[in-house]
Design an enzyme around this catalytic site. Structure first.
Site, PDB file in Angstrom:
ATOM      1  N   HIS A   1     -76.332  -7.366 -69.091  1.00  0.00           N
ATOM      2  CA  HIS A   1     -76.317  -7.410 -66.943  1.00  0.00           C
ATOM      3  C   HIS A   1     -74.435  -7.773 -66.579  1.00  0.00           C
ATOM      4  O   HIS A   1     -74.506  -8.924 -67.774  1.00  0.00           O
ATOM      5  CB  HIS A   1     -77.237  -8.843 -67.204  1.00  0.00           C
ATOM      6  CG  HIS A   1     -77.273  -9.894 -68.217  1.00  0.00           C
ATOM      7  ND1 HIS A   1     -77.233  -9.550 -69.483  1.00  0.00           N
ATOM      8  CD2 HIS A   1     -76.420 -11.266 -67.458  1.00  0.00           C
ATOM      9  CE1 HIS A   1     -77.340 -10.560 -70.460  1.00  0.00           C
ATOM     10  NE2 HIS A   1     -76.748 -11.723 -68.962  1.00  0.00           N
TER      11      HIS A   1
ATOM     12  N   HIS B   1     -72.687 -10.700 -64.357  1.00  0.00           N
ATOM     13  CA  HIS B   1     -73.018 -12.119 -63.517  1.00  0.00           C
ATOM     14  C   HIS B   1     -72.112 -11.726 -62.293  1.00  0.00           C
ATOM     15  O   HIS B   1     -70.948 -11.025 -62.183  1.00  0.00           O
ATOM     16  CB  HIS B   1     -72.509 -13.050 -64.376  1.00  0.00           C
ATOM     17  CG  HIS B   1     -72.992 -13.640 -65.712  1.00  0.00           C
ATOM     18  ND1 HIS B   1     -74.069 -14.471 -65.342  1.00  0.00           N
ATOM     19  CD2 HIS B   1     -73.332 -13.428 -67.360  1.00  0.00           C
ATOM     20  CE1 HIS B   1     -74.260 -14.546 -66.710  1.00  0.00           C
ATOM     21  NE2 HIS B   1     -74.277 -13.498 -67.462  1.00  0.00           N
TER      22      HIS B   1
END
Ligand code: AMP
Ligand code: ZN
Length: 140
Positions: free
Chosen positions: A101, A103
């Site tokens: 992922h 941010h």
């Protein structure tokens, strides 16, 4: 491929509800439940990859342009004046969810310091030795 045990697979696939800010065939972008700043978002690929080293290059090629698009929207929607793009790989790097992922952390004028480090020191000899060992590994 998804992983039945992985929370981000479930969120990206819509099985667990989330505050979704964007979705397409490859990604879901959600708001982080423990935001570093107002609007902190996470880009989640819909396929499961543990980290950047495992990420499909075709998905990787789409992730950074998407981060730019989300960041630009945050500046208009939230009034932030900048944003950090952070991506952790491995426990030592602070990764806690082992589904790749990215941010996107909005930054506001006079907001708190974050994503910073104290610059260290390295001699030219140290830099030469380090760069040579990484170069050697890359050409293996
Ligand atoms: P990292 O430390 O890079 O692995 O980041 C994991 C991030 O996921 C943290 O910022 C958490 O606050 C966030 N997080 C964990 N679980 C959830 C969830 N269910 N929904 C939204 N964000 C989450
Ligand atoms: Zn997953």
């Amino acid at each position: 491929m998804t992983d039945k045990e992985c929370i981000f697979c479930k969120i990206a696939g819509g099985e667990i509800p989330s505050s979704t800010v964007y979705e397409d065939e490859d990604f879901r972008v959600i708001l982080d439940l423990g935001p570093a700043s107002k609007g902190h978002a996470l880009i989640l690929p819909k396929q499961h990859f543990k980290d950047l080293c495992e990420l499909d290059p075709a998905i990787a090629a789409k992730a950074l342009p998407l981060a730019g698009k989300i960041g630009a929207a945050m500046k208009k929607a939230l009034g932030c004046t900048g944003f950090n793009v952070v991506q952790n790989n491995g426990i030592s790097a602070g990764q806690t969810v082992f589904h790749f992922h990215v941010h996107i952390i909005p930054r506001y004028e006079n907001g708190p310091d974050m994503v910073t480090w104290a610059p260290g020191k390295a001699t030219p000899e140290e830099l030469a030795e380090i760069s040579s060992s990484i170069r050697e590994e890359l050409t293996r």
